[in-house]
Enzyme design. Structure first.
Site, short mmCIF file in Angstrom:
data_model
loop_
_atom_site.label_atom_id
_atom_site.label_comp_id
_atom_site.label_asym_id
_atom_site.label_seq_id
_atom_site.Cartn_x
_atom_site.Cartn_y
_atom_site.Cartn_z
N CYS A 42 8.60 14.45 -5.66
CA CYS A 42 7.65 13.73 -4.82
C CYS A 42 6.50 14.66 -4.46
CB CYS A 42 8.37 13.27 -3.55
SG CYS A 42 7.30 12.56 -2.31
N SER A 44 5.23 15.27 -1.69
CA SER A 44 5.50 16.08 -0.48
C SER A 44 6.21 17.39 -0.85
CB SER A 44 6.34 15.31 0.52
OG SER A 44 5.73 14.08 0.78
N HIS A 47 3.61 19.74 -1.72
CA HIS A 47 2.92 20.29 -0.54
C HIS A 47 3.61 21.55 -0.04
CE1 HIS A 47 0.21 17.02 -0.27
NE2 HIS A 47 0.99 16.15 0.32
N HIS A 63 14.03 15.67 -1.47
CA HIS A 63 14.48 14.77 -0.40
C HIS A 63 14.63 13.33 -0.89
CE1 HIS A 63 10.14 14.52 -0.64
NE2 HIS A 63 10.30 13.27 -0.25
N CYS A 163 12.43 7.54 -1.05
CA CYS A 163 11.13 7.93 -0.49
C CYS A 163 10.02 7.02 -0.99
CB CYS A 163 10.82 9.41 -0.77
SG CYS A 163 9.24 9.94 -0.08
N1 APR Z 1 -10.49 9.36 -4.12
C1 APR Z 1 -9.73 8.48 -4.79
N2 APR Z 1 -8.57 8.82 -5.41
C2 APR Z 1 -8.20 10.11 -5.39
C3 APR Z 1 -8.97 11.09 -4.72
C4 APR Z 1 -10.17 10.67 -4.07
N3 APR Z 1 -10.96 11.52 -3.42
N4 APR Z 1 -8.33 12.27 -4.83
C5 APR Z 1 -7.20 12.04 -5.55
N5 APR Z 1 -7.11 10.73 -5.88
C6 APR Z 1 -6.04 10.05 -6.61
C7 APR Z 1 -5.46 10.84 -7.77
O1 APR Z 1 -6.23 10.64 -8.94
C8 APR Z 1 -4.05 10.23 -7.89
O2 APR Z 1 -4.02 9.14 -8.78
O3 APR Z 1 -4.95 9.89 -5.72
C9 APR Z 1 -3.74 9.73 -6.48
C10 APR Z 1 -2.63 10.50 -5.77
O4 APR Z 1 -1.45 10.23 -6.45
P1 APR Z 1 -0.24 11.26 -6.59
O5 APR Z 1 -0.75 12.60 -6.89
O6 APR Z 1 0.76 10.63 -7.51
O7 APR Z 1 0.36 11.32 -5.09
P2 APR Z 1 1.52 10.45 -4.43
O8 APR Z 1 2.85 10.94 -4.88
O9 APR Z 1 1.22 9.01 -4.59
O10 APR Z 1 1.37 10.88 -2.91
C11 APR Z 1 0.17 10.66 -2.18
O11 APR Z 1 1.30 10.39 -0.10
O12 APR Z 1 3.48 10.72 0.61
C12 APR Z 1 2.22 11.25 0.50
O13 APR Z 1 2.72 13.58 0.37
C13 APR Z 1 2.20 12.49 -0.33
O14 APR Z 1 0.11 13.07 0.59
C14 APR Z 1 0.74 12.57 -0.57
C15 APR Z 1 0.32 11.12 -0.78
#
Ligand code: APR
Ligand code: ZN
Length: 363
Positions: A42, A44, A47, A63, A163
């Site tokens: 995930c 997180s 992070h 988790h 999650c």
């Molecule tokens: N504007 C639009 N989209 C964006 C931007 C932005 N400025 N920056 C990143 N993205 C997009 C990325 O291209 C990606 O597709 O946001 C998406 C994030 O997806 P993941 O990396 O898969 O993250 P995810 O697992 O969905 O988690 C997102 O939620 O639970 C929390 O800790 C987690 O903070 C994290 C968030």
């Protein structure tokens, strides 16, 4: 007596996890020994690996998982050996003031530091994420951090209910309570945002705009319910203004699923000025701020946040698993990569590059 386990250990920020043999203590009276069958990677967890959230090291992250009960402490009532279970990073003790309030899904035990170590490495204590530490062959979970689920559901799908699925679907359905016929904007179409999309579709939203800087996410977004796709990189002006125009006056609901403080502002300003509700789902870095014009609140826009989709794990995860088994929610297409514990660092590389939606470790 201890159980020998294999686990991925984070020793230092921005260094690869190391697969090691560790010792897991025997269950205390209120604890359960779980054999982990599937564990998800995930955002997180990333992070903690990259230090945007911090915890004492060394630690076993992870988790989001599913497994089988091997042994129970003497006071455990709700599960027994052989039961299929999903560990809970948000516990549900069921009897604290928070659990009884009907006003929050965050049990008073959520985020409480552990009093005693449960994992050891050559006798030295090793920490664990969320009082779980699921990047391991086995984990000890307090009974309040575990829910029994039906045994005919595949581990390599239902781990995600621990999650991401519940966080995303729940943010739309349980927390924001998206109404039929409404308009929704979802920022960030990753493992969380795609679940918000399917939650919004499930709730009957009629306009669902997916926003992502990665245009390759458009096809998945549409599969999970988006009716429009918007890439902010293609817009010269203000992103919120463009989305206000696109939704003809602002969305009824917006969701930030990235954890970017600037995007939180865009999500707030892109919802309807008189009744739009912005929900923060992404975890922003420690110490970073967003700012808002308080006059917007006077007019009617609101903002709130959602952890674990407002769900109470022991009550709601069995329902999520049923929704998956009944074909109401799609998990199959989100689990894009199946890996072994030894490949965990490659798994996080795929997350960083955007190649994976969800990678699952199968044990
Ligand atoms: N504007 C639009 N989209 C964006 C931007 C932005 N400025 N920056 C990143 N993205 C997009 C990325 O291209 C990606 O597709 O946001 C998406 C994030 O997806 P993941 O990396 O898969 O993250 P995810 O697992 O969905 O988690 C997102 O939620 O639970 C929390 O800790 C987690 O903070 C994290 C968030
Ligand atoms: Zn509680």
């Amino acid at each position: 007596v201890t159980t020998k386990i294999r686990a991925a250990v984070l020793h230092a920020i921005n260094e690869p996890l190391v697969i090691e043999e560790l010792e897991l203590d025997d269950p205390r009276p209120d604890e359960v020994l779980v054999q982990i069958k599937a564990a998800g990677l995930c955002h997180s967890d990333l992070h903690y690996i990259n230090g945007s959230l911090s915890r004492p090291l060394p630690t076993v992250p992870g988790h989001e998982a599913a497994g089988v009960v091997l042994a129970c402490g003497s006071a455990v009532k709700s599960v027994r050996p052989g039961d299929h279970v999903v560990p809970l990073f948000v516990p549900q003790c069921g009897s604290c003031e928070s659990c009884l309030s009907g006003r929050t899904n965050l049990c008073r035990y959520f985020g409480v530091p552990e009093s005693e170590p449960r994992i050891f490495r050559a006798g030295e204590p090793v920490g664990r994420s969320s009082t779980l530490g699921t990047f391991a062959t086995h984990a000890l979970a307090n009974e309040r951090s575990l829910v029994k689920v039906r045994s005919d559901a595949p581990f390599n799908r239902i781990f995600y209910c621990g999650c991401g699925v519940t966080t995303g679907v729940g943010a739309a359905v349980f927390d924001a309570k998206v109404q039929p016929g409404s308009s929704v904007i979802v920022f960030g179409i990753g493992g969380i945002g795609l679940n918000v999309l399917q939650g919004a579709r499930l709730a009957g939203a009629s306009t669902i705009v997916a926003v992502d800087t990665n245009s390759e996410r458009e096809a998945m977004a549409r599969k999970f319910g988006a009716t429009r796709f918007f890439n902010p990189a293609t817009c010269d002006g203000d992103v919120a203004a463009a989305l206000l125009a696109l939704t003809e006056g602002g969305a009824d609901y917006s969701f930030e699923c990235i954890g970017n403080t600037a995007v939180v502002e865009q999500a707030f300003n892109a919802c309807h000025p008189l009744w739009g509700r912005c929900t923060v789902v992404g975890v922003t870095p420690n110490g970073k701020m967003s700012s808002f014009n308080p006059q917007s609140f006077l007019m009617g826009r609101s903002i709130s946040g959602s952890i674990f989709g407002g769900a109470k794990g022991r009550r709601d995860i069995p329902r999520m698993v049923d929704w998956y088994m009944d074909g109401i929610i799609n998990i199959d297409d989100l689990v894009t990569h199946r890996i072994k514990l030894d490949q965990i660092n490659e798994g996080f590389d795929m997350m960083r590059s955007g190649e994976s939606i969800r990678a699952v470790i199968e044990f």
